[in-house]
Motif scaffolding. Structure first.
Motif, PDB file in Angstrom:
ATOM      1  N   TYR A   2       0.695  -1.132  -0.070  1.00  0.00           N
ATOM      2  CA  TYR A   2       0.171   0.071  -0.084  1.00  0.00           C
ATOM      3  C   TYR A   2       0.931   1.399   0.111  1.00  0.00           C
ATOM      4  O   TYR A   2       1.933   1.298   0.511  1.00  0.00           O
ATOM      5  CB  TYR A   2      -0.930   0.004   1.066  1.00  0.00           C
ATOM      6  N   LYS A   8      -7.059   4.658   5.895  1.00  0.00           N
ATOM      7  CA  LYS A   8      -6.695   3.248   7.105  1.00  0.00           C
ATOM      8  C   LYS A   8      -7.759   2.323   7.140  1.00  0.00           C
ATOM      9  O   LYS A   8      -7.551   0.996   7.483  1.00  0.00           O
ATOM     10  CB  LYS A   8      -6.848   4.099   8.391  1.00  0.00           C
ATOM     11  N   THR A  11      -6.572  -0.297   4.772  1.00  0.00           N
ATOM     12  CA  THR A  11      -5.838  -1.078   5.481  1.00  0.00           C
ATOM     13  C   THR A  11      -6.035  -2.007   6.657  1.00  0.00           C
ATOM     14  O   THR A  11      -5.751  -3.332   6.448  1.00  0.00           O
ATOM     15  CB  THR A  11      -4.684  -0.245   6.228  1.00  0.00           C
ATOM     16  N   TYR A  14      -7.820  -4.955   4.718  1.00  0.00           N
ATOM     17  CA  TYR A  14      -6.498  -5.722   4.041  1.00  0.00           C
ATOM     18  C   TYR A  14      -6.186  -6.831   5.075  1.00  0.00           C
ATOM     19  O   TYR A  14      -5.909  -8.199   4.823  1.00  0.00           O
ATOM     20  CB  TYR A  14      -5.518  -4.809   3.517  1.00  0.00           C
TER      21      TYR A  14
END
Length: 123
Positions: A2, A8, A11, A14
């Protein structure tokens, strides 16, 4: 992986299914240790342990695939959840389903959610 411009939230989505997958594999591995009983030959117990860990091998393989190809891995995990539900008959008791099968479904769905909603932000 990334860059700095990724939110965020992306993320978080993820890493969430990946961490949950690793935790689930570790949790289910604990149930395999019931093969160790006193009085049994060591090699027999090791063989039984390897057999008891077969679901973990399947989960680890699906997680590795999902790590690189989230959409395919998400579908594999959902299929694995169906397989676990039918093979281990977790549909007969809600607690068994919630412990063994439901987490696999949730992890698969989380991989698909990340693919559908956040993959565009990365590319």
């Amino acid at each position: 992986m990334y860059n700095q411009n990724v939110p965020k939230k992306a993320t978080f989505f993820y890493w969430l299914p990946r961490v949950l997958g690793i935790l689930l594999i570790g949790f289910l591995a604990l149930f395999a240790f019931d093969v160790f009983v006193s009085g049994e030959p060591f090699l027999k117990m090791i063989g039984a342990l390897l057999i008891h860990l077969l679901p973990n091998y399947l989960l680890a393989a699906a997680l590795l695939i999902a790590w690189k190809r989230e959409e395919l891995g998400g579908f594999l995990l959902i299929l694995l959840g169906i397989f676990f539900t039918l093979f281990f008959r977790t549909y007969t008791a809600i607690p068994n389903f919630l412990i063994v099968s439901a987490p696999v479904f949730v992890i698969g769905i989380l991989f698909l959610v990340h693919t559908m909603f956040y993959q565009k932000e990365v590319n």
